[in-house]
Design an enzyme around this catalytic site. Structure first.
Site, PDB file in Angstrom:
ATOM      1  N   CYS A  55       0.866  -1.175   0.000  1.00 38.21           N
ATOM      2  CA  CYS A  55       0.000   0.000   0.000  1.00 38.21           C
ATOM      3  C   CYS A  55       0.906   1.230   0.000  1.00 38.21           C
ATOM      4  CB  CYS A  55      -0.955  -0.017   1.187  1.00 38.21           C
ATOM      5  SG  CYS A  55      -0.137  -0.063   2.790  1.00 38.21           S
ATOM      6  N   ILE A  56       0.492   2.318   0.610  1.00 35.86           N
ATOM      7  CA  ILE A  56       1.273   3.552   0.571  1.00 35.86           C
ATOM      8  C   ILE A  56       2.572   3.424   1.359  1.00 35.86           C
ATOM      9  CG2 ILE A  56       1.268   6.006   1.176  1.00 35.86           C
ATOM     10  CD1 ILE A  56      -1.717   6.018   0.716  1.00 35.86           C
TER      11      ILE A  56
END
EC number: 2.7.1.201
Length: 473
Positions: free
Chosen positions: A29-30
């Site tokens: 993810c981020i």
């Protein structure tokens, strides 16, 4: 950036998660690498956290997640190159992760998947109704509302109800669509089912008990023509039923008869069951939930109930049970015109971020601010997982300090009956979802959720540091 990555660290990470053969899938993810491991017990989290690029790790929703930072994409590419894994999307990872979940975790995961696609509309609706209340329902110093003082604002007030009504009044349409889609059925059939629950042919659900509805007379029995406007549980159960019926029929009906038999039979049976059995049963459950929450959160028990919920909400997030509060919020909005639960959730977000601020103020540990500062900001904007897993649970006591601050803020809300128009953004922007008449009280509750965790966390950190008892899990 890739040249700055130490291949030795990548190889060591692969070894510490159990080796190449233990990695079912990996995505990112981020800020985090998300592993689905064949044998989660083979991972060695304490040793993984000693790697220079790792800022923390934890297990959640069947995934072993390693916090790297904003350059996680480069580490992911290096990891893929080293393991030979194929790149996968989030849905593939979630599907693989379910094998590592217990039955109740899978149930909560399914629940979350159904409601998550509805969040943009629900959040928009909450904010729009909040703004609408400001211009049309909040008296100014002269006793008039802004809409009464300025005719142009009355037009805006009326126009915004078009959107608010569409989101909340016709909510069953979205719920049925999402539930049928989750079950592997045809989404458009879910939309049709949802429309049959709020059709103009039906008596408005809000008039139930005030007038007698018409009925469909089938001879041996009859079904009341009552709608399920803004109802959550009847729509959810009806959508699940349609999904089950359609997928079962697909298995037994030949392909050449599919379009003739499956959609028609699925819809007729699902709509009949929705109005004859599922809808009335779901309404009973919804009314029971609303009754319990109303007495716990708005009656004489409100201060205790709100304080307990505020104190315990963060642990609910850890277990994933917090996903179920969305349905409770929506049920309260339908039955009470607002929810006392959402304000407590927003305050819990703020308290978690504030505890991290206490660590930022007190700690001088190398590289810790790379995760603590973004985590605090994220929590204050409504996303608490980085704060909880990255900082608060590692030190343990900040988690308790945040829970105390959230509980005290919840107590104040319970004493004053604070209500939100609907769900909205969490954290500090959460005040936009609060009914305007409660803004002052909620602002004071926000101050409590900020000050108490910061002071307690800073004090305990410094005391433990002086005594030499500061340890990290």
């Amino acid at each position: 950036m890739m040249s700055k990555i130490n291949q030795t660290d990548i190889d060591r990470l692969i070894e510490l998660v159990g080796g190449r053969g233990n990695i079912a899938t990996v995505s990112h993810c981020i800020t985090r690498l998300r592993f689905v491991l064949n044998q989660p017990a083979n991972a060695r989290p304490k040793e993984i956290e000693q790697l220079p690029m790792v800022k923390g790790c934890f297990t959640n929703a069947g995934q072993f997640q390693v916090v790297i930072g904003t350059n996680v994409g480069d580490y992911y590419q290096a990891l893929i190159a080293s393991t030979g894994q194929a790149q996968v999307d989030k849905e593939q990872v979630k599907k693989a992760a379910r094998h590592n979940m217990k039955w109740h975790e899978q149930l909560i995961s399914h629940f979350a998947v159904i409601f998550f696609p509805l969040l943009p509309a629900l959040i928009s609706g909450g904010l729009i109704l909040g703004f609408r209340n400001v211009i049309g329902d909040l008296p100014m110093s002269n006793g008039q509302t802004l809409a009464q003082m300025y005719p142009s604002l009355q037009t805006i007030y009326d126009f915004l109800w078009l959107i608010g009504e569409a989101i909340f009044f016709y909510l069953p349409v979205g719920i049925c669509w999402s539930a049928v889609k989750k079950m592997g059925g045809t989404p458009i059939l879910g939309i049709v089912l949802g429309v049959t629950l709020v059709s103009p042919q039906l008596m408005n659900a809000y008039l139930l008990g005030q007038q007698l509805p018409e009925v469909w007379d089938f001879g041996m029995f009859s079904i009341a023509k009552v709608g399920y406007q803004a109802q959550v549980i009847p729509a959810l159960l009806a959508g699940l039923a349609l999904g089950v019926i359609e997928t079962r029929l697909k298995r037994i009906v030949p392909d050449y008869l599919y379009l003739v038999v499956v959609p028609v039979c699925s819809l007729i049976l699902a709509v009949f069951l929705a109005h004859a059995l599922i809808g009335p049963f779901g309404r009973m459950i919804g009314d029971g939930v609303a009754f319990a929450v109303r007495h716990l959160m708005t009656g004489s028990f409100a201060p205790i109930g709100a304080a307990l919920f505020g104190f315990l909400y963060a642990p609910l997030v850890i277990t994933g049970v917090h996903q179920t509060t969305l349905a409770i919020d929506l049920q309260m909005i339908q039955s009470m015109g607002g929810t006392p639960v959402w304000p407590l959730i927003a305050l819990s977000n703020i308290a978690q971020g504030s505890a991290v601020i206490g660590i930022i103020i007190s700690s001088r540990k190398h590289n810790e601010r790379e995760i603590s500062v973004p985590a605090a900001i994220s929590a204050w904007l409504g996303v608490t997982e980085p704060a909880m897993y990255g900082i608060n649970l590692k030190y343990r006591f900040p988690m308790l300090c945040a829970m105390i601050g959230s509980g005290l803020a919840g107590l104040l809300c319970g004493l004053n009956g604070v209500m939100a128009n609907g769900i909205g953004v969490g954290g500090l922007p959460g005040i936009l979802s609060i009914q305007p008449s409660y803004w002052q009280v909620f602002a004071l509750a926000m101050a409590i959720a900020i000050i108490i965790p910061i002071v307690l966390t800073s004090f305990i950190y410094q005391r433990k540091y002086r005594l030499g008892t500061l340890d990290i899990v």
